[in-house]
Design a protein around this motif. Sequence first.
Motif, short mmCIF file in Angstrom:
data_model
loop_
_atom_site.label_atom_id
_atom_site.label_comp_id
_atom_site.label_asym_id
_atom_site.label_seq_id
_atom_site.Cartn_x
_atom_site.Cartn_y
_atom_site.Cartn_z
N TYR A 1 0.85 -1.14 -0.01
CA TYR A 1 -0.07 0.27 -0.17
C TYR A 1 0.27 1.59 0.55
CZ TYR A 1 -3.66 3.64 1.13
OH TYR A 1 -4.29 4.26 1.46
N GLY A 2 1.48 1.30 0.85
CA GLY A 2 3.18 2.44 0.99
C GLY A 2 3.75 2.66 -0.09
N ILE A 3 4.06 1.29 -1.16
CA ILE A 3 4.48 1.76 -2.33
C ILE A 3 3.33 2.26 -3.64
CG2 ILE A 3 6.07 0.42 -4.45
CD1 ILE A 3 6.84 -1.35 -2.54
N ALA A 4 2.28 2.15 -3.07
CA ALA A 4 1.32 2.53 -4.72
C ALA A 4 1.36 4.16 -4.02
CB ALA A 4 0.16 1.79 -4.54
N GLN A 5 1.11 4.31 -3.02
CA GLN A 5 0.90 5.51 -2.19
C GLN A 5 2.01 6.05 -2.70
OE1 GLN A 5 -2.47 5.14 -1.49
NE2 GLN A 5 -1.68 6.67 -0.41
N HIS A 6 2.95 6.10 -2.33
CA HIS A 6 4.23 6.81 -2.45
C HIS A 6 4.25 7.17 -4.02
CE1 HIS A 6 8.55 7.55 -2.29
NE2 HIS A 6 8.77 7.34 -3.26
N ILE A 7 4.48 5.74 -4.85
CA ILE A 7 4.38 6.16 -6.47
C ILE A 7 3.26 7.37 -6.80
CG2 ILE A 7 4.16 5.67 -8.81
CD1 ILE A 7 5.28 3.12 -7.30
N GLN A 8 2.22 7.55 -6.26
CA GLN A 8 1.25 8.30 -6.22
C GLN A 8 1.33 10.07 -6.50
OE1 GLN A 8 -2.36 5.70 -5.86
NE2 GLN A 8 -3.99 7.28 -6.24
N MET A 9 1.76 9.98 -5.39
CA MET A 9 1.57 11.33 -4.14
C MET A 9 3.61 12.16 -5.20
SD MET A 9 1.20 11.03 -0.61
CE MET A 9 3.10 11.14 0.27
N LEU A 10 4.77 11.03 -5.31
CA LEU A 10 5.62 12.08 -5.89
C LEU A 10 5.38 12.15 -7.71
CD1 LEU A 10 8.63 9.72 -4.88
CD2 LEU A 10 7.78 11.88 -4.03
N SER A 11 4.82 11.50 -7.78
CA SER A 11 3.55 11.65 -9.33
C SER A 11 2.68 12.60 -9.68
CB SER A 11 3.82 10.17 -10.15
OG SER A 11 2.38 10.06 -9.75
N ALA A 12 2.61 13.27 -8.17
CA ALA A 12 1.31 13.92 -8.33
C ALA A 12 0.68 13.67 -9.21
CB ALA A 12 1.08 15.25 -9.05
N HIS A 13 0.08 12.52 -8.38
CA HIS A 13 -1.34 12.08 -8.78
C HIS A 13 -1.33 11.62 -10.27
CE1 HIS A 13 -3.13 11.51 -5.46
NE2 HIS A 13 -2.36 12.19 -4.91
N VAL A 14 -0.32 11.96 -11.49
CA VAL A 14 -0.20 11.48 -12.76
C VAL A 14 -0.33 9.71 -12.90
CG1 VAL A 14 0.69 11.45 -14.42
CG2 VAL A 14 1.03 13.49 -13.28
N LEU A 15 0.98 8.64 -12.23
CA LEU A 15 0.26 7.50 -12.07
C LEU A 15 -0.61 7.27 -10.53
CD1 LEU A 15 4.54 7.12 -12.46
CD2 LEU A 15 3.03 7.47 -14.48
N THR A 16 -1.38 6.96 -11.30
CA THR A 16 -2.10 5.27 -10.77
C THR A 16 -2.07 3.95 -10.40
OG1 THR A 16 -4.03 7.62 -10.61
CG2 THR A 16 -4.53 4.98 -9.26
N ILE A 17 -1.49 3.61 -9.00
CA ILE A 17 -1.29 2.05 -9.28
C ILE A 17 -2.10 1.46 -8.85
CG2 ILE A 17 0.83 0.61 -8.50
CD1 ILE A 17 1.69 3.18 -10.00
N GLU A 18 -2.61 0.01 -9.78
CA GLU A 18 -3.71 -0.53 -9.56
C GLU A 18 -3.08 -1.46 -8.98
OE1 GLU A 18 -6.98 -0.68 -10.72
OE2 GLU A 18 -6.64 1.53 -11.37
N GLU A 19 -4.16 -2.50 -7.54
CA GLU A 19 -3.37 -3.51 -7.30
C GLU A 19 -3.30 -4.18 -8.03
OE1 GLU A 19 -5.59 -1.46 -6.66
OE2 GLU A 19 -5.16 -0.91 -4.18
N GLY A 20 -3.55 -4.88 -9.13
CA GLY A 20 -4.21 -5.60 -9.99
C GLY A 20 -3.30 -5.98 -10.81
N SER A 21 -1.70 -4.23 -10.86
CA SER A 21 -0.43 -4.63 -11.78
C SER A 21 0.33 -5.10 -10.26
CB SER A 21 -0.59 -3.34 -12.67
OG SER A 21 -0.75 -2.42 -12.47
#
Lengths: 901, 103
Positions: free
Chosen positions: B22-42
């Motif tokens: 969850y943390g990984i997904a949040q981190h990437i999302q945040m740093l990319s300013a919500h441009v990159l959304t990470i789906e659990e499925g991937s």
Amino acid sequence: MGSVLRRLLFFFQRNQFDRDLEGELRSHEEMKAQALADADGMSGDEARAAARRRVGNPLRLREQSREPWVFATIEAFAQDVRHALRLMRRDPAFTFTALATIALGIGLNTAIFSVAYGVLWRPLPYPDPDRLVMISSAQQSETGVRTFSTWAPVSYEGLRPHVTALDHLAAYAPIDARLTGRGEPMQVPALDVSPNFFATLGVTPARGRAFLTGAAAPDDDGGAIVSDRLWRTSLRADPAIVGQSITVDGLPRTVVGVLPPAFSFRPVIRIGALPEVDIFLLNRWPGDTGTSAFLFLLGRMKSGMTQARAEAELTALVNDSSIAPAGALAMEGARASNVRTLAFTVGLQEYGTESVRTLLLILLGAVSFVLLIACVNVANLQMARLTARRGELSVRMALGAGRRRIVRQLLTEAVVLSVVGASLGVMLAQVAISFTLPLVPQSVLPRLGGIVIDARVMAFCLGLSLVSTLLVGLVPALRVGGATFGEGLALNAGATRTTGDRQGERLRTLLVAAQIAMTLVLLIGAGLLIHSFVRLTSVSPGFESSGGDGVVQTVRVTLPEDLYDGPDRMHAFARGVLDRIQYLPGVTSASVINSAPFGMMFIQGSFEIEGQPKPTLAAGTPKIDAGYFKTMGIPLLAGREFTARDTADAPNVAIVSERIVREYFPGGAGAALGRRVRVGIMSADGEWMTVVGVVADIRQQGLDQDVKPMIYAPFQQDRSGFIRFVSFVARTATPGSVVEGIRTEIRRAAPDLPIASAATMDEAVAASVAAPRFRTLLLVLLATTATLIATCGIYGLMAYAVAQRRREIGVRMALGADRRDVLRLVLTRALRIVVVGLVVGLAGAAGVTRVLQRFLFGVTPTDPIAFTIVTLLLLAVGLMAAWLPARRATRIDPCAALRAE
Amino acid sequence: MLPGTLEMLILKTLSIESMHGYGIAQHIQMLSAHVLTIEEGSLYPALQRLLVKGWVLAEWKISAHNRRARFYRLTTAGKKQLGIEESRFSQMFGAIMRVMKTT
């Protein structure tokens, strides 16, 4: 295979994986829910539901997450396979031995199984073949049960309208048909069938139609249905054949249908198999055919009907005299009050294969033994190698390879061995089958056409290689779990090498002893068959089939009723051809008989000697011409042969065989001369004939058959139709050209007459022992293979033991033991193993050989000669296998052996 | 997202500190300013791929919010791989940019 294995390997880790993933996703969901609750102020439940929605389908997620692992497992497996292959390449001696052993074991099993499956179990090419039954009868009296395969037409007509257990009841009678007007006249296997024959089988012709049934049946009188084979060969695949006429037995027959290519029908009578039928003729057997029984009854049971219920109904019907008149049931006819007739059914498939079932089951048993021996051998080799690889494996374990990982590696090695071995084995089987099947006499195996290596056989083979994998891989692999291996051993692996691995050693010794025991059982079986084959072929047939003045050639024809309607015309034909044959170049003597020895035909009947009580024996009653005994090389013991003067108008004369003299004329051969005898089929009701000669006995039907009493009568004096079957016999040094000469003479006398068969008496005798020769050969082959494998086993064990004990032997030699002592040391050990195996094997053989009983001739299942010779042989082979390593042991250099440590 | 970049982003994220999914997904999302959304499925299949290849390790730990979670951390092989991916990415990125800037 791949997916199965993949799943199998993943299975090991799946539970842990699932638990981890499950927990991980739950915590993810909770964190997400927490975040949603914090940000949007949702309630706990709402947030959890929203989180679950966003995370999506957990099953799908789990599947996706699992995927990388599954592929990784394949990769790991591929890695293991590569490793296994590398190891195999590095140790070519081991690889070759193991692969050859497995290939032999699996190849032989596949070959025999494909034969057994093709012959015994491949479903017949008819719809619902399980419902097809042959109906026979048995008569029970105080003297026992006699069974009869055939029925009289009146019985068939009586049964048919009353039987309710069957959907169809059809009748057929095998005949030899003469096909003329289409090139060379041919004798073709044919069947007279009832109109509903094809409906019973459930077969529809590929062209045209089946015979009409019921009220329309008479429209097809004179109709014929032909096989696809005949249509393609003799009828040149004429697409417009339906409706055309062919000439069968001199009469025009309209072709109403051509059967599909896959169709095959083989009427099985008593011995082995008859050829496939090519022409089916409609016959409704008019009521005036009397009570003689010549029809085979084929029924299709109602679905859901059991054989027991069908039998009960048929038995009730045949005992109802209004349906089946007394005397109409079977050849023996008369139904006395104390005799009860039973009708019984045999599945069509079983009916056709009864004669070979036992043989094939025995062979299957034998090859399973061979496979077992092979697997034991490879397992043994693997274990020896494992001990040698202990250092490698211990190091790997010390470096962190789990025990499971090592076991998996070993199993993979076994799988690779088995798969490669099995593929080689299937190729071997394919080659073996395509080479040996043409050599198999038709009389030995019916349904040869059904023998192919197909999906089912391959599935069997796959099962075998799976079993062998487990046998080969599991025993050594499981031992890795024992105390022998461990991280602690890695560093002092060198030290453990000298003490050896006692427990593994004991197991391996036991396995080799077991191999020897199984091999002995097989060898004894083969020995028994060889001994009885020797006994059988040393039996003299009583005639001289080949000798100084050439071989006896026979050419057989059947005179058709339409051309030869009375004895005079038959006599004239035989006389005319014979007169010319005698002058063919190379012919030293020639004659005629209506039932040549070792032929298909043997006519026998009751006989009577004037002034003596009626004998219970039946006698062979051949009709022969002058010169028969001289031609066949049958010694004349008293009196004279027939001459040209024994014509139809001369007084009736006969020549009897020695057995008749032995049984009925205590005064010897001379006492028989001048006495009168008479013969007949059912009862001795023929004309009296004066005995003018006595000849030696012959074995008319086969070497394994009893000597029958024989009463020979002159061909020219015969008034019955049985001289319709004419075999010309000629003694000649040039059989090939004489056959052609006889053929030409026959064609000159009767242009439309096909030759039924032509063979030398040597060939006829050889054909009569084809079945025992075939099964002896097969078992010898299997036993030899087993011996070979077991020999490798002993050799391997001893070679390994010697290598293990290098130091010990070196010490002994340093302390003064000489070569003889060392040799004795090694050989004694081998002897102990071999003897244990032999003792167990002998006990096993004594129990098992009983299954061979019915194939033995003049030999008991515990024949001491076979038992002794084979035991000594295996003992010798065993010691020989140990001899080589033992000799190597004597060459050990004490200094070098000690220094190596 | 370009193929293979998710793995690179995860590796990069983990190179800072060990983290749960969850943390990984949040981190990437945040740093990319919500441009990159990470789906659990991937995300989870990608994590498994990294595990299989031995670039990350997973262990159960207690998170900052006192919750049991599975934490991923970079292995030595993973660090090396990150370097490879970064240089490959910048090469690729540079190449794409050069093409886009022409004309």
